[in-house]
Scaffold this motif. Structure first.
Motif, PDB file in Angstrom:
ATOM      1  N   LEU A   1       0.554  -1.285  -0.128  1.00 17.70           N
ATOM      2  CA  LEU A   1      -0.194  -0.019  -0.457  1.00 17.70           C
ATOM      3  C   LEU A   1       0.465   1.476   0.159  1.00 17.70           C
ATOM      4  O   LEU A   1       1.711   1.786   1.028  1.00 17.70           O
ATOM      5  N   ASN A   2       0.252   2.099  -0.862  1.00 18.17           N
ATOM      6  CA  ASN A   2       0.954   3.443  -0.809  1.00 18.17           C
ATOM      7  C   ASN A   2       0.298   4.405  -0.365  1.00 18.17           C
ATOM      8  O   ASN A   2      -0.971   4.709  -1.598  1.00 18.17           O
ATOM      9  N   ILE A   3      -0.425   5.114   0.397  1.00 14.11           N
ATOM     10  CA  ILE A   3      -1.117   6.066   0.810  1.00 14.11           C
ATOM     11  C   ILE A   3      -1.008   7.374   0.003  1.00 14.11           C
ATOM     12  O   ILE A   3       0.305   8.445   0.486  1.00 14.11           O
TER      13      ILE A   3
ATOM     14  N   VAL B   1      -2.379   0.098  -4.307  1.00 16.12           N
ATOM     15  CA  VAL B   1      -2.951  -1.378  -3.909  1.00 16.12           C
ATOM     16  C   VAL B   1      -2.081  -2.213  -4.897  1.00 16.12           C
ATOM     17  O   VAL B   1      -2.715  -2.363  -5.869  1.00 16.12           O
ATOM     18  N   THR B   2      -1.050  -2.980  -4.462  1.00 15.29           N
ATOM     19  CA  THR B   2      -0.425  -4.251  -5.450  1.00 15.29           C
ATOM     20  C   THR B   2      -0.609  -5.105  -5.059  1.00 15.29           C
ATOM     21  O   THR B   2      -0.313  -4.641  -3.608  1.00 15.29           O
ATOM     22  N   GLN B   3      -0.839  -6.193  -5.188  1.00  9.07           N
ATOM     23  CA  GLN B   3      -0.860  -7.999  -4.826  1.00  9.07           C
ATOM     24  C   GLN B   3       0.729  -8.394  -5.027  1.00  9.07           C
ATOM     25  O   GLN B   3       0.459  -7.873  -6.414  1.00  9.07           O
ATOM     26  N   TRP B   4       1.336  -9.395  -4.692  1.00 14.73           N
ATOM     27  CA  TRP B   4       2.561 -10.045  -4.950  1.00 14.73           C
ATOM     28  C   TRP B   4       2.485 -11.269  -4.323  1.00 14.73           C
ATOM     29  O   TRP B   4       1.823 -11.158  -3.195  1.00 14.73           O
ATOM     30  N   ASP B   5       2.761 -11.992  -5.681  1.00 14.95           N
ATOM     31  CA  ASP B   5       3.733 -13.009  -3.855  1.00 14.95           C
ATOM     32  C   ASP B   5       4.145 -13.612  -3.531  1.00 14.95           C
ATOM     33  O   ASP B   5       3.910 -14.295  -2.535  1.00 14.95           O
ATOM     34  N   SER B   6       5.362 -12.273  -3.312  1.00 17.48           N
ATOM     35  CA  SER B   6       5.789 -12.175  -1.969  1.00 17.48           C
ATOM     36  C   SER B   6       5.744 -10.869  -2.111  1.00 17.48           C
ATOM     37  O   SER B   6       6.742  -9.917  -2.735  1.00 17.48           O
ATOM     38  N   ARG B   7       7.276  -9.839  -0.745  1.00 14.97           N
ATOM     39  CA  ARG B   7       7.627  -8.575  -0.566  1.00 14.97           C
ATOM     40  C   ARG B   7       9.255  -8.969  -1.986  1.00 14.97           C
ATOM     41  O   ARG B   7       9.238  -7.683  -2.869  1.00 14.97           O
TER      42      ARG B   7
ATOM     43  N   ASN C   1       3.231   7.456   1.957  1.00 17.70           N
ATOM     44  CA  ASN C   1       3.164   6.861   3.212  1.00 17.70           C
ATOM     45  C   ASN C   1       2.867   5.032   1.990  1.00 17.70           C
ATOM     46  O   ASN C   1       1.589   4.671   2.569  1.00 17.70           O
ATOM     47  N   PRO C   2       4.115   4.827   1.729  1.00 13.75           N
ATOM     48  CA  PRO C   2       4.140   3.216   1.800  1.00 13.75           C
ATOM     49  C   PRO C   2       4.184   2.101   2.852  1.00 13.75           C
ATOM     50  O   PRO C   2       5.044   2.444   4.006  1.00 13.75           O
ATOM     51  N   GLY C   3       4.275   1.044   2.560  1.00 12.99           N
ATOM     52  CA  GLY C   3       4.443  -0.416   2.978  1.00 12.99           C
ATOM     53  C   GLY C   3       3.596  -2.080   3.413  1.00 12.99           C
ATOM     54  O   GLY C   3       2.782  -1.347   1.732  1.00 12.99           O
ATOM     55  N   PHE C   4       4.433  -2.455   3.537  1.00 12.03           N
ATOM     56  CA  PHE C   4       3.488  -4.166   3.025  1.00 12.03           C
ATOM     57  C   PHE C   4       2.880  -4.569   4.245  1.00 12.03           C
ATOM     58  O   PHE C   4       2.922  -4.710   5.198  1.00 12.03           O
ATOM     59  N   TYR C   5       1.588  -4.973   3.668  1.00  9.59           N
ATOM     60  CA  TYR C   5       0.732  -5.715   4.725  1.00  9.59           C
ATOM     61  C   TYR C   5       0.213  -7.556   3.880  1.00  9.59           C
ATOM     62  O   TYR C   5       0.399  -7.535   2.904  1.00  9.59           O
ATOM     63  N   ARG C   6      -0.097  -7.862   5.107  1.00 13.74           N
ATOM     64  CA  ARG C   6      -0.756  -9.174   4.838  1.00 13.74           C
ATOM     65  C   ARG C   6      -2.331  -9.147   5.326  1.00 13.74           C
ATOM     66  O   ARG C   6      -2.462  -8.247   6.032  1.00 13.74           O
ATOM     67  N   VAL C   7      -3.410 -10.052   4.873  1.00 16.90           N
ATOM     68  CA  VAL C   7      -4.293 -10.141   5.825  1.00 16.90           C
ATOM     69  C   VAL C   7      -4.229 -10.503   6.955  1.00 16.90           C
ATOM     70  O   VAL C   7      -3.587 -11.557   7.465  1.00 16.90           O
TER      71      VAL C   7
END
Length: 115
Positions: free
Chosen positions: A14-16, A64-70, A100-106
């Motif tokens: 996510l980058n807000i 919002v981008t989804q990836w297999d992994s970081r 304001n970037p960051g990685f997230y998981r469900v």
């Protein structure tokens, strides 16, 4: 139950963005160009650019981008062409933006009950 490692996928990046409303159009056009640079990359699952419904929102855009992994995201976004595009966007006065970037998981999921 084990706790997943921080880089285990899938992940959502996510980058807000705090951005003046008048700069949104120019930013959106650049985002489309930059996403095209990564959309065929290994591990890329999809992307959305969300726009606030109100001009009064602090954050006008959310990437919002989804990836297999970081690691897949970092490999795809580490190339010189994308880095140059991002640098150009940062220098463009029509795109005054604070990321304001960051990685997230469900962490939890809710779905509606359907018959």
């Amino acid at each position: 139950m084990t706790t997943p490692e921080p880089d285990d996928g899938p992940v959502t990046f996510l980058n807000i963005f705090e951005i003046p409303r008048e700069d949104v159009g120019a930013f959106r056009a650049g985002w489309v160009e930059r996403i095209r640079l990564v959309e065929g990359a290994p591990g890329f699952r999809g992307a959305h650019l969300l726009e606030a419904l109100s001009d009064d929102e602090r954050f006008q855009l959310v990437n919002v981008t989804q990836w297999d992994s970081r690691a897949a995201q970092e490999a795809a976004t580490g190339g010189p062409q994308l880095r140059a595009s991002v640098a150009d966007a940062r220098a463009d006065q029509r795109q005054r933006v604070t990321p304001n970037p960051g990685f997230y998981r469900v962490a939890a999921t809710a779905t509606p009950d359907r018959p």
